[in-house]
Design an enzyme around this catalytic site. Structure first.
Site, PDB file in Angstrom:
ATOM      1  N   THR A  47      41.091  44.796  52.466  1.00  0.00           N
ATOM      2  CA  THR A  47      40.652  45.520  53.666  1.00  0.00           C
ATOM      3  C   THR A  47      40.364  44.580  54.817  1.00  0.00           C
ATOM      4  OG1 THR A  47      39.771  47.335  52.386  1.00  0.00           O
ATOM      5  CG2 THR A  47      38.788  47.012  54.534  1.00  0.00           C
ATOM      6  N   TYR A  61      42.906  53.886  55.461  1.00  0.00           N
ATOM      7  CA  TYR A  61      43.623  52.840  56.199  1.00  0.00           C
ATOM      8  C   TYR A  61      44.568  52.120  55.234  1.00  0.00           C
ATOM      9  CZ  TYR A  61      40.064  50.247  53.754  1.00  0.00           C
ATOM     10  OH  TYR A  61      39.272  49.756  52.763  1.00  0.00           O
ATOM     11  N   SER A  94      43.702  44.640  46.558  1.00  0.00           N
ATOM     12  CA  SER A  94      43.269  43.936  45.346  1.00  0.00           C
ATOM     13  C   SER A  94      43.237  44.813  44.097  1.00  0.00           C
ATOM     14  CB  SER A  94      41.928  43.241  45.570  1.00  0.00           C
ATOM     15  OG  SER A  94      40.847  44.133  45.442  1.00  0.00           O
ATOM     16  N   THR A 127      37.983  43.835  48.327  1.00  0.00           N
ATOM     17  CA  THR A 127      36.677  43.870  47.662  1.00  0.00           C
ATOM     18  C   THR A 127      36.719  44.519  46.271  1.00  0.00           C
ATOM     19  OG1 THR A 127      36.084  45.973  48.702  1.00  0.00           O
ATOM     20  CG2 THR A 127      35.435  43.945  49.861  1.00  0.00           C
ATOM     21  N   ASP A 128      37.809  45.278  45.989  1.00  0.00           N
ATOM     22  CA  ASP A 128      37.805  46.046  44.742  1.00  0.00           C
ATOM     23  C   ASP A 128      37.772  45.171  43.490  1.00  0.00           C
ATOM     24  OD1 ASP A 128      37.761  48.348  46.191  1.00  0.00           O
ATOM     25  OD2 ASP A 128      39.880  48.820  45.939  1.00  0.00           O
ATOM     26  N   LYS A 200      30.486  44.812  42.701  1.00  0.00           N
ATOM     27  CA  LYS A 200      30.557  45.804  43.786  1.00  0.00           C
ATOM     28  C   LYS A 200      29.784  47.032  43.326  1.00  0.00           C
ATOM     29  CE  LYS A 200      33.851  47.981  46.916  1.00  0.00           C
ATOM     30  NZ  LYS A 200      35.264  48.194  47.285  1.00  0.00           N
ATOM     31  N   GLU A 321      22.980  47.244  17.984  1.00  0.00           N
ATOM     32  CA  GLU A 321      23.555  48.577  17.743  1.00  0.00           C
ATOM     33  C   GLU A 321      24.761  48.535  16.804  1.00  0.00           C
ATOM     34  OE1 GLU A 321      22.424  51.577  18.586  1.00  0.00           O
ATOM     35  OE2 GLU A 321      20.645  50.580  19.372  1.00  0.00           O
TER      36      GLU A 321
END
Ligand code: SIN
Length: 364
Positions: A47, A61, A94, A127-128, A200, A321
Site C-alpha cells: 500500500t 485501491y 504482500s 503491511t499484510d 498487525k 494441553e
C-alpha cells in the site's frame, strides 16, 4: 540605569525566542549529522506504493504501483538525514508473498550489508505480511547494521497518506547508530517494534502494528529514535541459519483450530508433501479430538508437528494441553502461527530432531 538594563535583557530574550521560532518553523528538519549515513531503500510493493482513484480512496485501491524513485522523491527531507539510494527488488501486494521472494530479498540484504558503502537498509513492504518478512530477515540477516521494514495503511494518493512520514522515520532509524545490534526493526506510526514480537492488529487503522503485551521498543520523535527496550531473543548474526545457498525452503503449512473442525486439512497437507504443520490451536494450543489422530499419524510419517495457538498472546505450555514428550510434538512458545511457520521452515534446513527444533523455539 537599572530599568535600561532590564529592558535590554528582556529584548535579548525576545530576539532569541524569535530566532528559535524561525528555526523550528522551517519546513524541513535541520541536518542531524555532517557526515550522513548511506541508507539503501529496497522497495517491494504494498500500500505504501499503492494508488487509489481519489484522495479519499483508502479501501479498494491498487497496491504496488509506484516505483522506488517516486517514493524517495515524495520525501525531499530524506536528503537531509541520509544519503539515500533506491532499488526495486520486486513489486507485489504482500498477500502474494512467497518463500522465493523472501530468499531473494534476504540474499540481497546480506550482499548490501557486507558492503562498506551501505550503513543501513529500509525495506518498503505491504503491511499484510510485513511481520512475517521482518521475522524471516531477523533470523537470516548476517549483519549488525540496521534493517528497518516500513509500510503504510493509506495509499500514496490518499489525503494524509502515512507512507511519506513512515519512510522518513525509517530512514532516520536506519541511519542511526542506536539502531545497530537490535535485530530487524519495524517502523510505522512513530513506533519502533521488534520483528519477533510485532503483529498487525487492525485491518485498516494506522495504529495497527503492535507487540501486544510484550510492548514496542521505542518511539520516533524529533528526528531520532528513542529506545526503551531491547529484543531478548537471539537474532541476525547470533542465529544458526544461513540462506546463502538455499533455493527453496521446506514446505510447512498451518491448520486452524475451531469448533466442529475435521481432520481433512491435516490429511490433505500431509498428502501434498508438508514437512511440517503448525497447529493454530484454541486456547493454550488445544487440539480437537477429531484432529489429534491426524496429527499423530502425520508425526509417525515424519512430519514435524508444532502446537501453536490462535489466541495471539501467551506461552503455549509444553506438556500442558497435550503430552508433547509422548507425542513427539514441539510447542511454539509465544510465536504466532505465521511466525512459527517461518522458524520451523528454517529449523528444518538444519535438523529433523524435535528436541533440537524445540530448543530453537525457545531460543529465537
Ligand atoms: C499489502 O500488504 O500489500 C496490501 C496492504 C497494505 O500494504 O497495507
Amino acid at each position: 540605569m537599572k530599568i535600561h538594563s532590564a529592558l535590554s535583557h528582556h529584548l535579548a530574550w525576545v530576539l532569541l525566542a524569535l530566532l528559535t521560532v524561525t528555526a523550528y518553523a522551517k519546513d524541513e528538519p535541520a541536518p542531524v549529522s555532517a557526515k550522513l549515513a548511506n541508507v539503501r531503500i529496497l522497495a517491494t510493493g504494498g500500500t505504501i506504493a499503492g494508488t487509489g482513484a481519489t484522495s479519499t480512496t483508502t479501501v479498494g485501491y491498487t497496491a504496488a504501483k509506484v516505483g522506488v524513485e517516486q517514493l524517495i522523491e515524495a520525501v525531499p527531507a530524506l536528503k537531509q538525514v541520509a544519503n539515500v539510494t533506491g532499488e526495486q527488488v520486486f513489486q507485489i501486494a504482500s498477500e502474494n508473498m512467497t518463500d522465493e521472494y523472501w530468499l531473494k530479498l534476504a540474499k540481497r540484504v546480506n550482499t548490501l550489508l557486507a558492503q562498506d558503502d551501505v550503513d543501513g537498509i529500509v525495506i518498503t513492504h505491504g503491511t499484510d505480511t510485513l511481520e512475517e518478512t521482518a521475522y524471516f530477515l531477523n533470523l537470516v540477516v548476517k549483519s549488525h547494521k540496521p534493517v528497518v521494514l516500513v509500510g503504510a495503511m493509506r495509499p500514496s494518493t490518499a489525503m494524509s497518506a502515512d507512507g511519506p512520514f513512515n519512510i522518513y522515520n525509517s530512514v532516520v532509524l536506519a541511519a542511526s547508530p542506536d539502531s545497530a545490534n537490535k535485530g530487524v526493526l519495524v517502523c510505522l506510526n512513530d513506533q519502533i517494534n521488534a520483528a519477533r514480537d510485532v503483529t498487525k492488529t487492525n485491518t485498516t487503522s494506522l495504529d495497527t502494528f503492535r507487540a501486544p503485551e510484550l510492548g514496542f521498543l521505542g518511539y520516533m520523535q524529533s528526528n531520532k529514535p528513542h529506545f526503551y527496550r531491547l529484543p531478548a531473543r537471539k537474532h541476525t548474526v547470533d542465529t544458526e541459519f544461513d540462506v546463502s545457498k538455499l533455493e527453496a525452503l521446506p514446505k510447512v503449512d498451518i491448520v486452524y483450530g475451531y469448533a466442529n473442525v475435521t481432520r481433512t486439512p491435516v490429511d490433505a497437507l500431509v498428502a501434498a508433501g508438508a514437512k511440517g504443520i503448525i497447529h493454530a490451536g484454541v486456547g493454550d494450543g488445544s487440539i480437537h479430538n477429531a484432529v489429534k489422530p491426524a496429527l499423530i499419524e502425520a508425526r509417525q510419517k515424519g512430519v514435524i508437528v508444532v502446537r501453536g495457538s490462535r489466541v495471539g498472546n501467551g506461552i503455549v505450555a509444553r506438556n500442558g494441553e497435550a503430552n508433547d514428550d509422548e507425542l513427539d510434538f514441539v510447542v511454539s512458545d509465544t510465536l504466532n502461527p505465521q511466525k512459527a511457520r517461518i522458524l520451523l521452515m528454517l529449523a528444518l534446513t538444519k535438523t529433523n530432531q524435535t528436541s533440537e527444533i524445540q530448543r530453537m523455539f525457545y531460543t529465537y
